[in-house]
Motif scaffolding. Structure first.
Motif, PDB file in Angstrom:
ATOM      1  N   THR A   1      47.169  23.450  37.641  1.00 56.41           N
ATOM      2  CA  THR A   1      48.359  23.866  36.902  1.00 56.41           C
ATOM      3  C   THR A   1      48.358  25.376  36.734  1.00 56.41           C
ATOM      4  OG1 THR A   1      48.461  21.774  35.681  1.00 56.41           O
ATOM      5  CG2 THR A   1      49.642  23.648  34.745  1.00 56.41           C
ATOM      6  N   VAL A   2      49.443  26.012  37.180  1.00 55.92           N
ATOM      7  CA  VAL A   2      49.606  27.461  37.052  1.00 55.92           C
ATOM      8  C   VAL A   2      50.548  27.730  35.883  1.00 55.92           C
ATOM      9  CG1 VAL A   2      50.362  29.582  38.186  1.00 55.92           C
ATOM     10  CG2 VAL A   2      49.234  27.775  39.525  1.00 55.92           C
ATOM     11  N   VAL A   3      50.067  28.494  34.915  1.00 54.71           N
ATOM     12  CA  VAL A   3      50.876  28.870  33.748  1.00 54.71           C
ATOM     13  C   VAL A   3      51.589  30.175  34.078  1.00 54.71           C
ATOM     14  CG1 VAL A   3      50.861  29.382  31.295  1.00 54.71           C
ATOM     15  CG2 VAL A   3      49.222  27.732  32.236  1.00 54.71           C
ATOM     16  N   LEU A   4      52.906  30.115  34.169  1.00 55.89           N
ATOM     17  CA  LEU A   4      53.694  31.297  34.510  1.00 55.89           C
ATOM     18  C   LEU A   4      53.805  32.204  33.293  1.00 55.89           C
ATOM     19  CD1 LEU A   4      56.527  29.563  36.562  1.00 55.89           C
ATOM     20  CD2 LEU A   4      54.492  30.700  37.431  1.00 55.89           C
ATOM     21  N   GLN A   5      53.234  33.380  33.406  1.00 57.74           N
ATOM     22  CA  GLN A   5      53.266  34.385  32.341  1.00 57.74           C
ATOM     23  C   GLN A   5      53.586  35.738  32.964  1.00 57.74           C
ATOM     24  OE1 GLN A   5      49.312  33.912  30.716  1.00 57.74           O
ATOM     25  NE2 GLN A   5      49.966  32.375  29.246  1.00 57.74           N
ATOM     26  N   GLU A   6      54.791  35.837  33.507  1.00 59.49           N
ATOM     27  CA  GLU A   6      55.198  37.053  34.193  1.00 59.49           C
ATOM     28  C   GLU A   6      56.147  37.856  33.312  1.00 59.49           C
ATOM     29  OE1 GLU A   6      54.002  38.071  37.132  1.00 59.49           O
ATOM     30  OE2 GLU A   6      52.714  36.293  37.108  1.00 59.49           O
TER      31      GLU A   6
END
Length: 228
Positions: free
Chosen positions: A75-80
């Motif tokens: 799971t990749v947590v998008l924090q852009e």
């Protein structure tokens, strides 16, 4: 002579040629490149040598829930969040003053209409320019991907996509990149800021996306190909 028909005869063929290229930009739902990667199956049966454990068997004495094999889920947590600003200001000025006294001829000052024939030149130039630009972007959420490849140094190549169908539109999120096993959290998640060579795309299709998109003729007149 009105040049508008001539311009249209030149513009319309160029636009028609550009339409197929614009159509191919829309993402495809069935893109094999972004399909989930299946685990690697053993290529040969283990040799019957009496051993309980073999390297090519899918058996681990100590199970780590974090992804580390081809086909595992991560799971990749998008924090852009990006912010950029730029400001420039320029101001210049120059003043020139030159004067020439009236020449003396035979002991007398030269005159013009009874006035001394002196000359003076004055020049004043100035320039002022000011410009500023700012941009900010933010993307948050989560997307679960699969491990597509395990590199020789242990790093993982991950890739995946998510399609959301909402009312009359479809939203697409795609991400690919390289993850270090050390950056994977115990809950099998990793921040997008820890993904190397990240490729993140967030697009949409449908009536809502079409309503927020300029028409092909408007895009042409706002493009660099418009000569006027």
């Amino acid at each position: 002579m009105n040049a508008t028909p001539r311009i249209l005869r030149l513009v319309v063929p160029l636009v028609l040629l550009a339409l197929p290229g614009c159509a191919t930009m829309a993402p495809s739902h069935d893109d094999a490149q972004w399909a989930a990667t299946a685990p690697v199956e053993p290529t040969a049966a283990p040799v019957a040598d009496g051993s309980i454990y073999h390297d090519n068997q899918n058996m681990e004495l100590f199970v780590d829930p974090r992804a580390h094999r081809v086909g595992d889920i991560l799971t990749v947590v998008l924090q852009e969040s990006t912010q950029a600003s730029k400001k420039a200001s320029t101001s210049t000025s120059k003043t020139d003053k030159n004067s020439f006294e009236a020449p003396v001829l035979l002991g007398k000052t030269a005159t013009l209409n009874g006035n001394p024939a002196s000359i003076s030149l004055n020049g004043d130039r100035s320039f002022a320019g000011d410009g500023s630009s700012s941009q900010s972007n933010q993307l948050s959420g989560q997307i679960t991907v699969t491990v597509a490849q395990r590199l020789s140094n242990g790093n993982l190549v991950v890739r995946g996509e998510k399609w959301l169908t909402i009312n009359q539109g479809k939203e697409l999120i795609r991400i690919s990149g390289i993850v270090r096993p050390q950056d994977i959290n115990p809950d099998n998640s990793v921040s997008s800021s820890r993904v190397a060579d990240a490729r993140i795309a967030y697009t949409g299709r449908g009536s809502l996306a079409d309503a927020n998109t300029q028409g092909w003729l408007t895009r042409f007149f706002n493009s660099k190909w418009m000569p006027f």
